[in-house]
Design an enzyme around this catalytic site. Structure first.
Site, PDB file in Angstrom:
ATOM      1  N   GLY A   1      11.504  -4.655   2.824  1.00 50.86           N
ATOM      2  CA  GLY A   1      10.054  -4.626   2.926  1.00 50.86           C
ATOM      3  C   GLY A   1       9.487  -5.973   3.322  1.00 50.86           C
ATOM      4  CB  THR A   2      10.456  -9.442   2.366  1.00 51.55           C
ATOM      5  OG1 THR A   2      10.208  -9.241   0.975  1.00 51.55           O
ATOM      6  CG2 THR A   2      10.060 -10.851   2.757  1.00 51.55           C
TER       7      THR A   2
ATOM      8  CD  GLN B   1       4.258  -2.170  -6.232  1.00 51.14           C
ATOM      9  OE1 GLN B   1       4.416  -1.126  -6.860  1.00 51.14           O
ATOM     10  NE2 GLN B   1       5.112  -3.186  -6.336  1.00 51.14           N
TER      11      GLN B   1
ATOM     12  CB  SER C   1       9.707  -2.066   0.224  1.00 48.39           C
ATOM     13  OG  SER C   1      10.949  -2.544  -0.221  1.00 48.39           O
ATOM     14  CB  ALA C   2      13.633   2.218   1.013  1.00 51.32           C
TER      15      ALA C   2
ATOM     16  CB  CYS D   1       4.922 -19.148 -19.698  1.00 50.51           C
ATOM     17  SG  CYS D   1       3.792 -20.519 -19.939  1.00 50.51           S
TER      18      CYS D   1
END
Length: 377
Positions: free
Chosen positions: A69-70, A178, A195-196, A321
């Protein structure tokens, strides 16, 4: 262990597993070759492409498969900008885009382009009017808006943004990672990435869709794979498995989304009732069905995630954090909400109501113990 981090990656769908095992035996050959085994693999790839196109509301020749996906995001954004250099060097993004979009924007900026960031309301939603005003500015080459936020679940006004972009003559890049497979894809996009592994397919498969007529030029050296859009040998078995999972998820979406949304509503309602000094974040209505985020005052995110892990819950955080970053989440900062002690619960397909009830049972004591250790009572 109760896995409640589907927004990071969804467990492999049974339909994907079955399709992958079958495709490994027949999908190994080179789909660019004209001999029999190559032609059979080409048919598998073309069928997968056609099915994805139908689900996205696109043409088959508008769809390409990437290695993630990136990669789809980087190709979509940088390729859209490269194809529109004559129109200008101005890129418009929302303040809550995924880091892959913002990293591509950073590359564009370092290359001499400009980036305008459109802020969001406290729910995490972009104002359609503000987005429209930004894309109407002269020299705008491309605009980017996600379908839904990956940290807080808020849905974005993609259809309205698409209308504004069309009126301004600016292509709209949409990151649908998403929401694809969970919700219908909204209209108005010019370039889309997904993105799969987010919908239960195998990791290592992304989708890049580019509408006919949209100016786009690859930022990579030219390759003759995937209509010259994506370099490298296609992983056909993984693509076939990814599409099998997508097809199954779309078929299940109405019933499963309603069930998960009811569980998320229970978390949204119960956590602030059970735990003092908690802020539930994101739009309560216009949201993804499976995702809820809340922040606990006087609690460090990393400590909270560690204790939840010990109690048998896999969740994630946008807190300042966490093990992966020392900076507060850019999404939570842009929304102006509490960043510390942040927990993102994202429910996978098939999660049980018992797991959610158990989470609600153990959370208050964990937060109390962490606060007590810090001297907060």
């Amino acid at each position: 262990m109760a896995y409640l981090d589907a927004a990071s990656t969804e467990p492999l769908h049974p339909a994907a597993r079955e399709a992958l095992l079958a495709a490994l035996d027949v999908g190994w050959a080179d789909p660019a070759r004209l001999y029999g085994s190559g032609r059979r693999v080409r048919l598998l790839l073309d069928q997968a492409r056609a099915e994805v196109a139908e689900i996205l509301g696109a043409r088959a020749d508008e769809v390409s498969f990437t290695s993630s996906g990136t990669q789809a995001v980087h190709l979509g954004v940088l390729g859209g900008l490269a194809g529109r250099k004559r129109a200008g060097r101005r890129l418009v993004v929302s303040a809550v885009e995924h880091s892959s979009v913002l990293h591509a924007a950073g590359v564009h900026e370092r290359d001499g382009g400009s980036v305008e960031t459109v802020g969001v309301e406290i729910t995490g939603r972009v104002s359609p009017a503000a987005f429209a005003a930004a894309v109407a500015e002269p020299g705008t080459a491309l605009a980017c808006l996600q379908t839904a936020n990956h940290e807080v679940g808020t849905l974005q006004p993609v259809a309205e943004a698409g209308e504004a972009c069309q009126a301004a003559g600016v292509p709209l890049f949409v990151d649908a990672a998403q929401s694809a497979g969970r919700l219908p894809i909204p209209p108005g996009w010019s370039i889309l990435a997904a993105s799969a592994h987010k919908w239960g397919g195998p990791a290592g498969v992304g989708v890049l869709a580019i509408r006919k007529g949209v100016r786009w030029r690859s930022p990579y050296p030219e390759d003759d794979r995937e209509s010259r859009r994506v370099p490298g040998f296609e992983n056909v078995p993984a693509v076939v498995a990814a599409v099998a999972a997508l097809r199954a998820r779309v078929a299940e979406a109405a019933a499963e989304s309603a069930r998960l949304s009811a569980l998320v509503d229970r978390i949204r309602h119960e956590v602030p009732r059970l735990v003092p000094d908690v802020e539930v974040i994101g739009d309560p209505v216009e949201r993804l069905p499976h995702l809820v985020t809340f922040s606990c005052l006087y609690v460090e995110g990393e400590a909270l995630l560690t204790e939840l892990d010990k109690a048998g819950f896999a969740v994630s955080s946008g807190s300042s954090c966490t093990a992966s970053t020392l900076r507060p989440s850019h999404v939570l900062e842009a929304m102006g909400v509490l960043t510390h002690g942040n927990v993102r619960v994202s429910l996978p397909r098939g999660v049980s109501a018992d797991d959610v009830e158990r989470f609600l049972t153990v959370l208050p004591d964990i937060v109390r113990r962490i606060r007590h250790s810090l001297g907060v009572h």
